[in-house]
Design a protein around this motif. Sequence first.
Motif, PDB file in Angstrom:
ATOM      1  N   GLN A  90      31.314  28.280  45.481  1.00 12.18           N
ATOM      2  CA  GLN A  90      30.265  28.815  44.621  1.00 12.18           C
ATOM      3  C   GLN A  90      30.483  28.280  43.200  1.00 12.18           C
ATOM      4  N   LYS A  91      29.385  28.201  42.419  1.00  8.24           N
ATOM      5  CA  LYS A  91      29.527  27.725  41.056  1.00  8.24           C
ATOM      6  C   LYS A  91      30.135  28.810  40.183  1.00  8.24           C
ATOM      7  N   VAL A  92      31.305  28.526  39.616  1.00  8.49           N
ATOM      8  CA  VAL A  92      31.982  29.457  38.717  1.00  8.49           C
ATOM      9  C   VAL A  92      31.780  28.957  37.294  1.00  8.49           C
ATOM     10  N   GLU A  93      31.050  29.721  36.494  1.00  7.04           N
ATOM     11  CA  GLU A  93      30.692  29.266  35.154  1.00  7.04           C
ATOM     12  C   GLU A  93      31.725  29.635  34.092  1.00  7.04           C
ATOM     13  N   ASP A  94      32.442  30.729  34.289  1.00  7.63           N
ATOM     14  CA  ASP A  94      33.481  31.118  33.322  1.00  7.63           C
ATOM     15  C   ASP A  94      34.496  32.004  34.030  1.00  7.63           C
ATOM     16  N   LEU A  95      35.591  31.390  34.448  1.00  6.49           N
ATOM     17  CA  LEU A  95      36.593  32.103  35.247  1.00  6.49           C
ATOM     18  C   LEU A  95      37.418  33.069  34.413  1.00  6.49           C
ATOM     19  N   THR A  96      37.646  32.756  33.140  1.00  9.04           N
ATOM     20  CA  THR A  96      38.609  33.517  32.346  1.00  9.04           C
ATOM     21  C   THR A  96      37.981  34.451  31.317  1.00  9.04           C
ATOM     22  N   SER A  97      36.662  34.623  31.344  1.00  9.85           N
ATOM     23  CA  SER A  97      36.013  35.514  30.381  1.00  9.85           C
ATOM     24  C   SER A  97      36.416  36.965  30.614  1.00  9.85           C
ATOM     25  N   GLY A  98      36.782  37.658  29.541  1.00  7.44           N
ATOM     26  CA  GLY A  98      37.165  39.067  29.645  1.00  7.44           C
ATOM     27  C   GLY A  98      36.009  40.023  29.466  1.00  7.44           C
ATOM     28  N   PHE A  99      34.805  39.493  29.240  1.00  5.34           N
ATOM     29  CA  PHE A  99      33.617  40.316  29.051  1.00  5.34           C
ATOM     30  C   PHE A  99      32.883  40.377  30.383  1.00  5.34           C
ATOM     31  N   ARG A 100      32.986  41.504  31.087  1.00  5.04           N
ATOM     32  CA  ARG A 100      32.409  41.605  32.416  1.00  5.04           C
ATOM     33  C   ARG A 100      32.085  43.043  32.782  1.00  5.04           C
ATOM     34  N   ALA A 101      31.098  43.208  33.654  1.00  5.14           N
ATOM     35  CA  ALA A 101      30.720  44.521  34.170  1.00  5.14           C
ATOM     36  C   ALA A 101      30.922  44.509  35.680  1.00  5.14           C
ATOM     37  N   VAL A 102      31.544  45.568  36.204  1.00  5.53           N
ATOM     38  CA  VAL A 102      31.831  45.639  37.645  1.00  5.53           C
ATOM     39  C   VAL A 102      31.564  47.046  38.162  1.00  5.53           C
ATOM     40  N   ARG A 103      31.321  47.138  39.433  1.00  2.00           N
ATOM     41  CA  ARG A 103      31.216  48.443  40.071  1.00  2.00           C
ATOM     42  C   ARG A 103      32.631  49.005  40.227  1.00  2.00           C
ATOM     43  N   ARG A 104      32.832  50.200  39.722  1.00  3.33           N
ATOM     44  CA  ARG A 104      34.187  50.750  39.625  1.00  3.33           C
ATOM     45  C   ARG A 104      34.858  50.884  40.992  1.00  3.33           C
ATOM     46  N   ASP A 105      34.127  51.364  42.005  1.00  2.00           N
ATOM     47  CA  ASP A 105      34.747  51.587  43.312  1.00  2.00           C
ATOM     48  C   ASP A 105      35.273  50.287  43.912  1.00  2.00           C
ATOM     49  N   LYS A 106      34.565  49.191  43.659  1.00  5.61           N
ATOM     50  CA  LYS A 106      35.012  47.897  44.195  1.00  5.61           C
ATOM     51  C   LYS A 106      36.165  47.326  43.368  1.00  5.61           C
ATOM     52  N   PHE A 107      36.123  47.525  42.059  1.00  8.62           N
ATOM     53  CA  PHE A 107      37.192  47.002  41.203  1.00  8.62           C
ATOM     54  C   PHE A 107      38.522  47.687  41.512  1.00  8.62           C
ATOM     55  N   LEU A 108      38.483  48.982  41.792  1.00  7.28           N
ATOM     56  CA  LEU A 108      39.719  49.714  42.071  1.00  7.28           C
ATOM     57  C   LEU A 108      40.407  49.246  43.342  1.00  7.28           C
ATOM     58  N   GLN A 109      39.663  48.610  44.241  1.00  8.74           N
ATOM     59  CA  GLN A 109      40.268  48.104  45.472  1.00  8.74           C
ATOM     60  C   GLN A 109      41.366  47.080  45.186  1.00  8.74           C
ATOM     61  N   PHE A 110      41.192  46.325  44.096  1.00  2.00           N
ATOM     62  CA  PHE A 110      42.093  45.205  43.819  1.00  2.00           C
ATOM     63  C   PHE A 110      43.038  45.487  42.655  1.00  2.00           C
ATOM     64  N   LEU A 111      43.157  46.741  42.265  1.00  2.00           N
ATOM     65  CA  LEU A 111      43.976  47.070  41.108  1.00  2.00           C
ATOM     66  C   LEU A 111      45.430  46.640  41.282  1.00  2.00           C
ATOM     67  N   SER A 112      45.938  46.758  42.502  1.00  2.00           N
ATOM     68  CA  SER A 112      47.340  46.402  42.755  1.00  2.00           C
ATOM     69  C   SER A 112      47.570  44.898  42.681  1.00  2.00           C
ATOM     70  N   LEU A 113      46.503  44.100  42.786  1.00  2.00           N
ATOM     71  CA  LEU A 113      46.645  42.647  42.726  1.00  2.00           C
ATOM     72  C   LEU A 113      46.642  42.121  41.294  1.00  2.00           C
ATOM     73  N   LEU A 114      46.140  42.931  40.358  1.00  3.98           N
ATOM     74  CA  LEU A 114      45.985  42.446  38.987  1.00  3.98           C
ATOM     75  C   LEU A 114      47.332  42.351  38.279  1.00  3.98           C
ATOM     76  N   PRO A 115      47.567  41.280  37.537  1.00  2.29           N
ATOM     77  CA  PRO A 115      48.814  41.136  36.775  1.00  2.29           C
ATOM     78  C   PRO A 115      48.753  41.969  35.506  1.00  2.29           C
ATOM     79  N   ASN A 116      49.887  42.205  34.895  1.00  2.83           N
ATOM     80  CA  ASN A 116      49.922  42.962  33.646  1.00  2.83           C
ATOM     81  C   ASN A 116      49.634  42.080  32.432  1.00  2.83           C
ATOM     82  N   GLY A 117      49.603  40.779  32.634  1.00  2.00           N
ATOM     83  CA  GLY A 117      49.389  39.858  31.525  1.00  2.00           C
ATOM     84  C   GLY A 117      47.922  39.556  31.296  1.00  2.00           C
ATOM     85  N   PHE A 118      47.646  38.339  30.811  1.00  2.00           N
ATOM     86  CA  PHE A 118      46.300  37.985  30.374  1.00  2.00           C
ATOM     87  C   PHE A 118      45.397  37.432  31.474  1.00  2.00           C
ATOM     88  N   SER A 119      45.884  37.210  32.680  1.00  2.00           N
ATOM     89  CA  SER A 119      45.062  36.525  33.674  1.00  2.00           C
ATOM     90  C   SER A 119      44.319  37.468  34.618  1.00  2.00           C
TER      91      SER A 119
END
Length: 287
Positions: A138-167
């Motif tokens: 798929q076309k990814v236009e901005d992979l590292t942008s921190g400005f984003r809106a997400v559905r909370r229930d879906k975002f919480l699914q991946f909370l354990s995968l997120l790093p504590n740093g900037f990525s």
Amino acid sequence: MEASVVIPAKNESGSLPSLIKKLVALSGLKEIVVVDDGSTDGTGDIAEQLGARVVRHPYSKGNGAAIKSGARAATGDVLLFMDADGQHSPDDVHRLLQKLDQGFDMVVGARQAGSQASVGRGFANKFYNRLASYMTGQKVEDLTSGFRAVRRDKFLQFLSLLPNGFSYPTTSTMAFFRAGYSVCYEPIHAAQRDGKSHIKPLQDGIRFLLIIFKIGTLYSPLKLFVPLAFALFCLGLGYYGYTFTTEGRFTNMSALLLTTSLTIFLVGLVSEQITSLLYSSSDKYNE
């Protein structure tokens, strides 16, 4: 849907008041959650005085850790992540939220030309975008942008995968693609940040190189490892053909190249299985 704005902040007392005042003036936002990541300049107190909910870290844990704390504390159906340094404009908030109303699960504010802080970072982001586009199809236009809106229930699914740093933006984007959720991009202009950046060129330059491998391992490791293994295999086979023709023997270098290609392929195969297990665990956690 009710939206919670989540703002990770560390020593942003200069730029944060203006941002909060503009957000308070917007309609349709349920709450503003500021995560004070161990600030020493009164950032949390200022945010509290302006009406924001404040989650405090006793010491600095990192941008990603602040995002996770904010996501847990927020109560809205939608999470809107913004930086506290003045780069993201509240004027773009409703455009991102409207995209969610169209059925998307994540909307990313894609920075347009002229938004990058430096030529080097702009080049790096273009490289990441192209690599992520190859991995996802798929076309990814901005992979590292921190400005984003997400559905909370879906975002919480991946909370354990997120790093504590900037990525965290990279990780969350690839996780959404892997899970089959809908991701889209909304053009924005990111202004020059207020104050001093927390990014360290040498340390974070190495970290950004690791992001390349994270992109592969988070989505489809075989797509990253197989081409590399194939290239080394062809190189080893070609070198063997050359030495056999000129010297009539099989050299140690040929053996090394062929063995390395096999090892890389097997690592990719194992990584693919581990990645599948990680997402399977995330789905069970969500249930």
